[in-house]
Write a protein that holds these residues in place. Sequence first.
Motif, PDB file in Angstrom:
ATOM      1  N   LEU A 175     -11.279 -14.794   6.313  1.00  0.00           N
ATOM      2  CA  LEU A 175     -10.261 -14.479   7.298  1.00  0.00           C
ATOM      3  C   LEU A 175      -9.040 -13.973   6.555  1.00  0.00           C
ATOM      4  N   ILE A 176      -8.419 -12.936   7.091  1.00  0.00           N
ATOM      5  CA  ILE A 176      -7.247 -12.349   6.455  1.00  0.00           C
ATOM      6  C   ILE A 176      -6.123 -12.241   7.474  1.00  0.00           C
ATOM      7  N   LEU A 177      -4.939 -12.635   7.057  1.00  0.00           N
ATOM      8  CA  LEU A 177      -3.716 -12.381   7.826  1.00  0.00           C
ATOM      9  C   LEU A 177      -2.895 -11.414   6.993  1.00  0.00           C
ATOM     10  N   PHE A 178      -2.497 -10.314   7.610  1.00  0.00           N
ATOM     11  CA  PHE A 178      -1.756  -9.286   6.887  1.00  0.00           C
ATOM     12  C   PHE A 178      -0.476  -8.981   7.627  1.00  0.00           C
ATOM     13  N   GLY A 215       4.064  -6.884  13.508  1.00  0.00           N
ATOM     14  CA  GLY A 215       3.882  -8.273  13.101  1.00  0.00           C
ATOM     15  C   GLY A 215       2.618  -8.510  12.309  1.00  0.00           C
ATOM     16  N   VAL A 216       2.185  -9.756  12.278  1.00  0.00           N
ATOM     17  CA  VAL A 216       1.024 -10.162  11.491  1.00  0.00           C
ATOM     18  C   VAL A 216      -0.269  -9.751  12.207  1.00  0.00           C
ATOM     19  N   HIS A 217      -1.205  -9.203  11.437  1.00  0.00           N
ATOM     20  CA  HIS A 217      -2.514  -8.799  11.952  1.00  0.00           C
ATOM     21  C   HIS A 217      -3.568  -9.738  11.369  1.00  0.00           C
ATOM     22  N   VAL A 266     -15.873  -8.894   5.998  1.00  0.00           N
ATOM     23  CA  VAL A 266     -17.209  -9.164   5.476  1.00  0.00           C
ATOM     24  C   VAL A 266     -17.472  -8.211   4.314  1.00  0.00           C
ATOM     25  N   ILE A 267     -17.731  -8.812   3.161  1.00  0.00           N
ATOM     26  CA  ILE A 267     -18.105  -8.035   1.975  1.00  0.00           C
ATOM     27  C   ILE A 267     -19.620  -8.220   1.835  1.00  0.00           C
ATOM     28  N   PRO A 268     -20.401  -7.141   1.967  1.00  0.00           N
ATOM     29  CA  PRO A 268     -21.856  -7.302   1.918  1.00  0.00           C
ATOM     30  C   PRO A 268     -22.340  -7.641   0.505  1.00  0.00           C
ATOM     31  N   THR A 296     -13.785  -4.299  17.693  1.00  0.00           N
ATOM     32  CA  THR A 296     -14.356  -3.041  17.233  1.00  0.00           C
ATOM     33  C   THR A 296     -14.244  -3.029  15.713  1.00  0.00           C
ATOM     34  N   PRO A 297     -15.367  -3.252  15.026  1.00  0.00           N
ATOM     35  CA  PRO A 297     -15.322  -3.311  13.563  1.00  0.00           C
ATOM     36  C   PRO A 297     -14.833  -2.003  12.939  1.00  0.00           C
ATOM     37  N   ILE A 298     -14.146  -2.157  11.822  1.00  0.00           N
ATOM     38  CA  ILE A 298     -13.661  -1.029  11.027  1.00  0.00           C
ATOM     39  C   ILE A 298     -14.396  -1.094   9.690  1.00  0.00           C
ATOM     40  N   HIS A 299     -14.977   0.003   9.271  1.00  0.00           N
ATOM     41  CA  HIS A 299     -15.714   0.039   8.004  1.00  0.00           C
ATOM     42  C   HIS A 299     -14.925   0.853   6.990  1.00  0.00           C
ATOM     43  N   ARG A 300     -14.522   0.177   5.894  1.00  0.00           N
ATOM     44  CA  ARG A 300     -13.767   0.837   4.825  1.00  0.00           C
ATOM     45  C   ARG A 300     -14.167   0.247   3.493  1.00  0.00           C
ATOM     46  N   PHE A 301     -14.224   1.091   2.494  1.00  0.00           N
ATOM     47  CA  PHE A 301     -14.489   0.665   1.118  1.00  0.00           C
ATOM     48  C   PHE A 301     -15.787  -0.145   1.016  1.00  0.00           C
ATOM     49  N   GLY A 302     -16.763   0.149   1.888  1.00  0.00           N
ATOM     50  CA  GLY A 302     -18.028  -0.585   1.865  1.00  0.00           C
ATOM     51  C   GLY A 302     -17.930  -1.974   2.475  1.00  0.00           C
ATOM     52  N   MET A 303     -16.821  -2.304   3.115  1.00  0.00           N
ATOM     53  CA  MET A 303     -16.611  -3.617   3.731  1.00  0.00           C
ATOM     54  C   MET A 303     -16.397  -3.432   5.224  1.00  0.00           C
ATOM     55  N   THR A 304     -16.539  -4.523   5.965  1.00  0.00           N
ATOM     56  CA  THR A 304     -16.323  -4.493   7.401  1.00  0.00           C
ATOM     57  C   THR A 304     -15.126  -5.380   7.742  1.00  0.00           C
ATOM     58  N   PHE A 305     -14.190  -4.829   8.506  1.00  0.00           N
ATOM     59  CA  PHE A 305     -13.019  -5.558   8.964  1.00  0.00           C
ATOM     60  C   PHE A 305     -13.116  -5.656  10.491  1.00  0.00           C
ATOM     61  N   VAL A 306     -13.093  -6.883  11.008  1.00  0.00           N
ATOM     62  CA  VAL A 306     -13.146  -7.093  12.446  1.00  0.00           C
ATOM     63  C   VAL A 306     -11.764  -7.577  12.896  1.00  0.00           C
TER      64      VAL A 306
END
Length: 188
Positions: free
Chosen positions: A173-176, A100-102, A107-109, A82-92
């Motif tokens: 890809l991001i690991l947070f 733990g780690v997420h 995607v930065i358009p 379920t994509p999350i849209h924040r700051f004009g970007m999309t986080f899937v």
Amino acid sequence: MNTDEVLASVGPRLRALRRQRGITLAELARITGVSESTLSRLESGQRRATLELLLPLAHTYGVPLDDLVGAPPTGDPRIHLTPIHRFGMTFVPLSRRPGGVHAFKMVIPSSPEPLEPIPQTHAGFEWLYVLSGHLRLLVGDRDLVVPPGEAAEFDTSSPHWLGSADGGAVELLILFDPQGVRTHIPGS
């Protein structure tokens, strides 16, 4: 497995998990707010597991409740994205494990006008890998361009911002890790 068998297996599973993590009962009591004697009785099977006791343990260990009680697998290993849209970007989201780690695909358009960087800070540690496009990464006083196939890591308590370096779309890809723990690779 019936309910009594499931509940009987919780104590040994909790003890094994605590020992695997190298945590003493006293440390666990301090972290969770559950008394040391209650934790000891829970692990030995003298105390029945309740949601009130298992929730802080699941949070501390960074595992789902299902892992603590040995719930059977649901059968479908797919993660429903379920994509999350924040700051004009999309986080899937690519992971669904609480704590733990997420993991995310970000995607930065593309944008004809360069965005004005607005650095942010928050607790945690982030790793990223650029799949396509050229990422502009600001961390502290450093202004970097990260091309496809390259990675970066940084403490998110430093002011940081991610955007397109050339106005084109960027996928990464991001690991947070919200706790800010650096990754540990065995043998390193």
